[in-house]
Design a protein around this motif. Structure first.
Motif, mmCIF file in Angstrom:
data_model
loop_
_atom_site.group_PDB
_atom_site.id
_atom_site.type_symbol
_atom_site.label_atom_id
_atom_site.label_comp_id
_atom_site.label_asym_id
_atom_site.label_seq_id
_atom_site.Cartn_x
_atom_site.Cartn_y
_atom_site.Cartn_z
ATOM 1 N N UNK A 83 5.085 0.728 1.479
ATOM 2 C CA UNK A 83 4.001 1.604 1.056
ATOM 3 C C UNK A 83 2.982 0.849 0.204
ATOM 4 N N UNK A 84 3.455 -0.160 -0.545
ATOM 5 C CA UNK A 84 2.547 -0.924 -1.394
ATOM 6 C C UNK A 84 1.680 -1.903 -0.610
ATOM 7 N N UNK A 85 2.130 -2.295 0.574
ATOM 8 C CA UNK A 85 1.387 -3.274 1.371
ATOM 9 C C UNK A 85 -0.073 -2.849 1.529
ATOM 10 N N UNK A 86 -1.035 -3.639 1.027
ATOM 11 C CA UNK A 86 -2.453 -3.235 1.119
ATOM 12 C C UNK A 86 -2.945 -3.073 2.546
ATOM 13 N N UNK A 87 -2.274 -3.727 3.491
ATOM 14 C CA UNK A 87 -2.721 -3.629 4.882
ATOM 15 C C UNK A 87 -2.098 -2.458 5.619
ATOM 16 N N UNK A 88 -1.196 -1.724 4.931
ATOM 17 C CA UNK A 88 -0.481 -0.658 5.623
ATOM 18 C C UNK A 88 -1.351 0.556 5.883
ATOM 19 N N UNK A 185 -9.847 -12.854 -5.922
ATOM 20 C CA UNK A 185 -9.579 -13.028 -4.506
ATOM 21 C C UNK A 185 -8.543 -12.103 -3.916
ATOM 22 N N UNK A 186 -8.403 -10.900 -4.436
ATOM 23 C CA UNK A 186 -7.455 -9.961 -3.862
ATOM 24 C C UNK A 186 -7.371 -8.686 -4.656
ATOM 25 N N UNK A 187 -6.780 -7.623 -4.068
ATOM 26 C CA UNK A 187 -6.680 -6.334 -4.755
ATOM 27 C C UNK A 187 -5.740 -6.396 -5.953
ATOM 28 N N UNK A 188 -5.703 -5.296 -6.708
ATOM 29 C CA UNK A 188 -4.977 -5.223 -7.972
ATOM 30 C C UNK A 188 -3.890 -4.156 -7.876
ATOM 31 N N UNK A 189 -2.732 -4.460 -8.450
ATOM 32 C CA UNK A 189 -1.652 -3.481 -8.588
ATOM 33 C C UNK A 189 -1.621 -2.992 -10.029
ATOM 34 N N UNK A 190 -1.775 -1.688 -10.219
ATOM 35 C CA UNK A 190 -1.702 -1.079 -11.539
ATOM 36 C C UNK A 190 -0.344 -0.393 -11.659
ATOM 37 N N UNK A 208 -10.785 2.824 -3.121
ATOM 38 C CA UNK A 208 -10.688 1.943 -1.955
ATOM 39 C C UNK A 208 -10.518 0.499 -2.392
ATOM 40 N N UNK A 209 -10.251 -0.368 -1.401
ATOM 41 C CA UNK A 209 -10.196 -1.793 -1.668
ATOM 42 C C UNK A 209 -8.802 -2.384 -1.629
ATOM 43 N N UNK A 210 -7.796 -1.631 -1.177
ATOM 44 C CA UNK A 210 -6.454 -2.169 -1.095
ATOM 45 C C UNK A 210 -5.679 -2.147 -2.393
ATOM 46 N N UNK A 211 -6.277 -1.629 -3.473
ATOM 47 C CA UNK A 211 -5.569 -1.544 -4.750
ATOM 48 C C UNK A 211 -4.451 -0.503 -4.650
ATOM 49 N N UNK A 212 -3.442 -0.672 -5.483
ATOM 50 C CA UNK A 212 -2.340 0.279 -5.506
ATOM 51 C C UNK A 212 -2.039 0.699 -6.940
ATOM 52 N N UNK A 213 -1.611 1.943 -7.069
ATOM 53 C CA UNK A 213 -1.168 2.480 -8.361
ATOM 54 C C UNK A 213 0.319 2.784 -8.257
ATOM 55 N N UNK A 214 1.114 2.185 -9.123
ATOM 56 C CA UNK A 214 2.552 2.432 -9.188
ATOM 57 C C UNK A 214 2.856 3.020 -10.562
#
Length: 695
Positions: A83-88, A185-190, A208-214
């Motif tokens: 689920x965290x995979x930015x490309x998913x 050079x890439x998205x951010x995981x919060x 948007x942008x592939x970032x994820x919130x956990x």
């Protein structure tokens, strides 16, 4: 960048979370995955002078390393990573939740494992962690605004640039994520740990942008529209593996790691709960003669081994009892007293004051409690904290003491009084450093202004919680004095919500105790914070109340301060004639009491109001007078503001050449005093004036 007129005002602080705590994350609605697994200084008023503190530090390197015994989470970890995979393309996050709100099940450890693997795969360029304190026995949970502020600071946003409203902070947060992604050079995981409810994390959705919130939580947060992972206790085999790995990590030759039957019985007695497993493993490591089976027998008494899941800490009571039974009387006394600290963590000096010990002796006891896994030390800050379940257990011991010993309540109150006195003494000294002008004597408690600021930054959550607790427990002096001592700092760091909370407590407590002097000061501080969050009508009322109370008690000095702040609030709502009158009153009163510094402030603010009604010659005179007075008392930053405002008044009157010279002085002085924000504003004015002059 817009030209900015700078005015001055007169007028009067995480619980660390070990990785067995809760987890939450989010995605778009409809995407749901379910998986099991804490001498008042004679200062007259508060001078509001804005400062920029430079770029905030970034903490983007990821979460701490996993404990040695991390095991048995392969399947759930795989689903979380999917689920965290930015490309998913499945949304922006995941919710990791414990069954029935159970604490200590390893949600944060799972989040850390996912972070490490995701970073290793190159999915995220940065990880931003924040503890929301949603289920902490110490310290109030973060509101949405405080959570956004914390994350923005970690993302490198300076305090001066953080807007006052939640909506504005959320917009800046999403924009800053995009900027960090472009920079790195890439998205951010919060990773937002230990959330209480949807309201805490809703505004942290990254867009948007592939970032994820956990986000970690004990609850499923189904209304968040997130993918949900329900984390259960460890399976028996995995629980045994945790114990085995912990033993072999401490001593590869420890034969107890091969005691399959004893380890299985001990894992069962712990109910597969990771935190309980880690603590029992520590007990085995500490007592080399203790067999796993024998320890398991001690945990089988159902009267003490409370495993119901309706209360997070009750599952661990037996384990904590075993740790507690091995403490010396002094260790047990300090352990219980630590629960009296109102905030999320504690320093060694504060713990020494609380326990009435020498600092070295306190440090030794704290280290011993950490060895027993009843306390944690942050190796970077040297501060101490408890997991919320351990803290609840310590509170249980405090409650037990008061039930069995009639003198315990007085003893505990004496300890709380010592702690509060410690906080007041250091806050008083730090406040002196922040307010000091060149040549002023300052307490030797701190080596300098920066050290005082660092102490305040570290202790802010404790100081806020102390104020709240002091009011609730009848420590009225602390509930009044501490907010007054923190007023300048909270304004400096732009913690306006905290300022409103504490000033309200001080105002109400002072009113109920008949302390009208301090009630007036609290009203004034409250008004200043309300104006900063654009609640102008309330700010005007607060400053009017402060003015009237100061008049009634005959405090002309602070009455002048209240008039000055009232003038600024009135100017914000374009009541310029009233603002001019208020600033003139402030100026005259400061002259009468001989306060040249605050007289300069009043002149400066008067000039701002005069310029608004196009009385340019009078405005120029006011700013020139302010400049001269600031220079006389040695306030270089105040002098810079007067030069800047003089430049604006000269520009408005058509005296461009003179305005250029004034702006040049402002840029130089702002740069000298380290105010990058106002230096940039003054440079912007200077560039505009030069262009006008060239044409």
């Amino acid at each position: 960048m817009a030209n900015t007129a700078s005015g001055t005002v007169g007028g009067s602080v995480v619980q660390g979370r070990d990785f067995t705590a809760p987890v939450t994350v989010t995605s778009h609605p409809g995407d749901q995955v379910t998986i099991s697994g804490e001498f008042q200084a004679p200062v007259v008023g508060k001078q509001e002078i804005h400062h920029d503190h430079g770029a905030a530090p970034r903490a983007l390197a990821g979460l701490p390393v996993l404990p040695a015994g991390f095991a048995g989470r392969e399947e759930v970890l795989g689903r979380l990573l999917a689920v965290l995979d930015p490309s998913a393309g499945v949304g922006v996050g995941v919710v990791v939740s414990a069954v029935a709100g159970m604490g200590g099940v390893g949600k944060s450890t799972l989040a850390a494992a996912a972070d490490h693997q995701a970073r290793a795969r190159g999915w995220f360029s940065a990880t931003v962690p924040v503890d929301l304190r949603g289920h902490s026995a110490e310290g109030a949970p973060m509101g949405a605004g405080e959570a956004l502020e914390t994350v923005l600071r970690l993302l490198g946003v300076a305090a001066i640039h953080i807007p006052p409203t939640v909506e504005e902070r959320a917009a800046l947060y999403r924009s800053r994520l995009e900027e960090v992604a472009a920079e790195r050079g890439g998205p951010v995981l919060v990773v937002a740990d230990n959330a209480r409810d949807r309201a805490q994390v809703h505004w942290l959705l990254p867009g948007v942008g592939g970032h994820r919130l956990l986000v970690t939580s004990r609850y499923r947060l189904v209304t968040l529209g997130a993918a949900i992972i329900d984390l259960d206790v460890l399976a028996p085999e995995a629980a045994v593996e945790v114990l085995r790995v912990e033993l072999r990590t401490a001593n590869p030759a420890d034969g107890r790691a091969d005691d399959a039957d004893g380890l299985a019985r001990l894992a069962a007695a712990c109910g597969g709960l990771p935190l309980a497993l880690q603590i029992t493993a520590a007990l085995l490591v500490r007592s080399r003669s203790l067999r796993p089976g024998r320890l398991a027998e001690r945990l089988t008494d159902t009267a003490t081994r409370l495993t119901r899941l309706d209360d997070g800490e009750r599952t661990l009571r037996a384990t904590f009892d075993l740790s507690h039974q091995q403490l010396s009387p002094q260790q047990a006394r300090v352990f219980a007293l630590l629960a009296l600290n109102p905030g999320p963590d504690i320093s060694t000096p504060a713990a020494a004051a609380l326990a009435d010990l020498a600092e070295d002796d306190a440090a030794e006891v704290l280290l011993e409690l950490a060895d027993a896994h009843l306390l944690r030390e942050d190796p970077q800050s040297g501060r101490w904290s408890m997991h919320d379940l351990v803290a609840a257990y310590a509170h249980h011991h405090l409650h037990t003491q008061t039930e069995t010993d009639p003198a315990a309540a007085d003893y505990q109150d004496q300890a709380r009084t010592r702690l509060f006195a410690h906080y007041i003494a250091l806050a008083d000294a730090a406040d002196d450093h922040l307010r000091a002008l060149p040549g002023d004597e300052v307490p030797e408690v701190f080596a300098g202004r920066e050290e005082a600021l660092a102490w305040l930054d570290a202790e802010r959550p404790n100081l806020i919680a102390t104020t709240i607790t002091a009011q609730a427990t009848g420590h009225t002096t602390t509930a009044i004095r501490l907010p007054l001592l923190l007023a300048y700092y909270l304004d400096w760091r732009r913690y306006f919500d905290d300022q409103i909370t504490l000033s309200t407590i001080a105002r109400d407590t002072a009113h109920h105790t008949g302390d009208h002097h301090r009630e007036a000061r609290a009203w004034n501080n409250l008004g200043t914070a309300l104006r900063q969050v654009r609640r102008f009508d309330e700010a005007i009322h607060a400053h009017q109340q402060a003015r009237t109370l100061h008049q009634e008690v005959g405090d002309r000095h602070r009455e002048a301060t209240a008039w000055n702040n009232l003038g600024l609030a009135l100017r914000q709502v374009r009541r310029f004639d009233e603002a001019i009158h208020a600033c003139e009153q402030a100026r005259t009163l400061h002259q009468e009491v001989g306060d040249r510094h605050r007289e300069a402030t009043a002149w400066n603010n008067l000039g701002l109001a005069l310029r608004q009604v196009r009385r340019f010659d009078e405005a120029i005179h006011a700013h020139e007078h302010a400049r001269n007075l600031f220079r006389e008392v040695g306030d270089r930053h105040g002098e810079a503001m007067a030069w800047n405002n003089l430049g604006l008044a000269l520009q408005a009157s058509g005296q461009v050449r003179e305005a250029v010279a004034a702006a040049e002085h402002a840029v130089a002085l702002y740069t000298e005093t380290g105010d990058a924000h106002r230096s940039a504003d003054a440079q912007n004015l200077l560039d505009e004036l030069r262009r006008t002059n060239d044409t």
